[in-house]
Motif scaffolding. Structure first.
Motif, short mmCIF file in Angstrom:
data_model
loop_
_atom_site.label_atom_id
_atom_site.label_comp_id
_atom_site.label_asym_id
_atom_site.label_seq_id
_atom_site.Cartn_x
_atom_site.Cartn_y
_atom_site.Cartn_z
N ARG A 36 46.72 37.44 34.72
CA ARG A 36 47.36 37.36 36.04
C ARG A 36 46.64 38.38 36.90
NH1 ARG A 36 52.96 38.32 35.27
NH2 ARG A 36 53.18 36.07 35.06
N VAL A 37 46.22 37.95 38.07
CA VAL A 37 45.46 38.81 38.97
C VAL A 37 46.22 38.92 40.29
CG1 VAL A 37 43.30 39.07 40.23
CG2 VAL A 37 43.28 38.08 37.94
N GLN A 38 46.37 40.14 40.76
CA GLN A 38 46.97 40.36 42.08
C GLN A 38 45.92 41.01 42.97
OE1 GLN A 38 50.58 42.67 42.18
NE2 GLN A 38 50.63 42.72 44.40
N THR A 39 45.75 40.46 44.17
CA THR A 39 44.78 41.01 45.11
C THR A 39 45.44 42.04 46.02
OG1 THR A 39 45.18 39.38 46.85
CG2 THR A 39 43.58 38.78 45.13
N MET A 40 44.63 42.75 46.76
CA MET A 40 45.14 43.74 47.70
C MET A 40 45.98 43.09 48.79
SD MET A 40 41.85 46.29 47.93
CE MET A 40 42.53 47.18 49.29
N ASP A 41 45.77 41.81 49.04
CA ASP A 41 46.54 41.09 50.06
C ASP A 41 47.85 40.54 49.52
OD1 ASP A 41 44.60 41.54 52.01
OD2 ASP A 41 43.49 39.74 51.46
N GLY A 42 48.17 40.82 48.23
CA GLY A 42 49.43 40.37 47.65
C GLY A 42 49.38 38.99 47.01
N GLU A 43 48.23 38.32 47.03
CA GLU A 43 48.10 37.02 46.37
C GLU A 43 48.11 37.23 44.87
OE1 GLU A 43 47.99 34.08 47.91
OE2 GLU A 43 48.04 34.98 49.90
N VAL A 44 48.78 36.32 44.12
CA VAL A 44 48.84 36.40 42.67
C VAL A 44 48.32 35.09 42.09
CG1 VAL A 44 50.34 36.68 40.66
CG2 VAL A 44 50.79 37.99 42.74
N TYR A 45 47.40 35.19 41.13
CA TYR A 45 46.82 34.02 40.49
C TYR A 45 46.92 34.19 38.98
CZ TYR A 45 44.66 33.58 45.10
OH TYR A 45 44.44 33.49 46.44
N GLU A 46 47.14 33.09 38.27
CA GLU A 46 47.11 33.08 36.81
C GLU A 46 46.09 32.05 36.37
OE1 GLU A 46 50.83 32.43 34.90
OE2 GLU A 46 51.80 34.11 35.92
N GLY A 47 45.33 32.41 35.36
CA GLY A 47 44.35 31.47 34.84
C GLY A 47 43.49 32.14 33.80
N MET A 48 42.45 31.41 33.38
CA MET A 48 41.54 31.93 32.36
C MET A 48 40.35 32.59 33.05
SD MET A 48 39.47 30.01 29.32
CE MET A 48 40.88 29.80 28.27
N LEU A 49 40.05 33.80 32.61
CA LEU A 49 38.88 34.52 33.13
C LEU A 49 37.63 33.86 32.55
CD1 LEU A 49 37.58 36.80 34.68
CD2 LEU A 49 38.05 38.30 32.77
N MET A 50 36.89 33.17 33.40
CA MET A 50 35.75 32.38 32.95
C MET A 50 34.42 33.11 33.05
SD MET A 50 37.31 29.70 32.01
CE MET A 50 35.99 28.56 31.70
N GLY A 51 34.33 34.09 33.92
CA GLY A 51 33.06 34.79 34.07
C GLY A 51 33.14 35.86 35.14
N MET A 52 32.05 36.62 35.23
CA MET A 52 31.94 37.69 36.23
C MET A 52 30.47 37.87 36.58
SD MET A 52 34.34 40.79 34.92
CE MET A 52 33.40 40.91 33.42
N ASP A 53 30.24 38.36 37.76
CA ASP A 53 28.95 38.91 38.11
C ASP A 53 29.23 40.26 38.76
OD1 ASP A 53 29.63 38.39 40.82
OD2 ASP A 53 28.56 36.48 40.81
N HIS A 54 28.27 40.84 39.44
CA HIS A 54 28.50 42.19 40.00
C HIS A 54 29.41 42.20 41.22
CE1 HIS A 54 26.02 44.04 37.11
NE2 HIS A 54 24.89 43.57 37.57
N LYS A 55 29.75 41.03 41.74
CA LYS A 55 30.59 40.99 42.94
C LYS A 55 31.88 40.22 42.75
CE LYS A 55 26.66 41.28 46.03
NZ LYS A 55 25.93 40.66 47.12
N HIS A 56 31.92 39.26 41.82
CA HIS A 56 33.06 38.36 41.70
C HIS A 56 33.57 38.22 40.28
CE1 HIS A 56 30.91 36.98 45.34
NE2 HIS A 56 32.14 36.85 45.81
N LEU A 57 34.84 37.91 40.19
CA LEU A 57 35.50 37.50 38.96
C LEU A 57 35.80 36.02 39.16
CD1 LEU A 57 38.40 39.28 37.24
CD2 LEU A 57 38.80 37.01 38.14
N TYR A 58 35.52 35.18 38.14
CA TYR A 58 35.72 33.74 38.25
C TYR A 58 36.89 33.33 37.38
CZ TYR A 58 31.24 34.02 40.54
OH TYR A 58 30.22 34.36 41.41
N LEU A 59 37.93 32.83 38.03
CA LEU A 59 39.18 32.51 37.37
C LEU A 59 39.41 31.00 37.43
CD1 LEU A 59 41.58 34.16 36.16
CD2 LEU A 59 42.68 33.94 38.38
N SER A 60 39.64 30.38 36.26
CA SER A 60 39.96 28.96 36.20
C SER A 60 41.46 28.82 36.39
CB SER A 60 39.55 28.37 34.85
OG SER A 60 39.95 27.01 34.76
N ILE A 61 41.85 28.16 37.48
CA ILE A 61 43.28 28.00 37.78
C ILE A 61 43.60 26.52 37.92
CG2 ILE A 61 43.50 30.24 38.90
CD1 ILE A 61 43.45 28.74 41.59
N ALA A 62 44.85 26.17 37.60
CA ALA A 62 45.31 24.79 37.74
C ALA A 62 45.61 24.51 39.20
CB ALA A 62 46.55 24.55 36.89
#
Length: 99
Positions: A36-62
């Motif tokens: 579960r990921v919460q952003t600084m703007d208060g958005e909450v997402y749940e999913g599978m962490l699929m990958g990362m690079d130096h700038k982004h986290l890639y989350l698979s969400i339904a």
């Protein structure tokens, strides 16, 4: 010559680099796990962490309704209607392992 409107202070740049590196290191052990990921703007997402690079986290969400599918042993398979959501590393506030 164009007029500069904004320039980040060296201290702010260093802090953002440190935050990005810290989040990146923390997420390495969460790869292919449900989070579960919460952003600084208060958005909450749940999913599978699929990958990362130096700038982004890639989350698979339904898409739409919670369509997660779990099989014996707690293995998660993203539904066919999932999308990959890129999230900016330094905008993440909380990352929690769910399973």
């Amino acid at each position: 010559m164009k007029e500069m409107v904004y320039q980040a202070s060296p201290e702010a740049v260093q802090t953002l680099h440190q935050i990005r590196e810290s989040v990146h290191k923390c997420c390495q052990s969460c790869m292919n796990r449900i989070v579960r990921v919460q952003t600084m703007d208060g958005e909450v997402y749940e999913g599978m962490l699929m990958g990362m690079d130096h700038k982004h986290l890639y989350l698979s969400i339904a898409q739409g309704v919670d369509q997660r599918q779990f099989f014996p042993g707690g293995v998660f398979y993203p539904p066919a209607s999932s999308v990959i959501l890129p999230l900016v590393l330094y905008e993440l506030l909380v990352i929690s392992l769910l399973y």
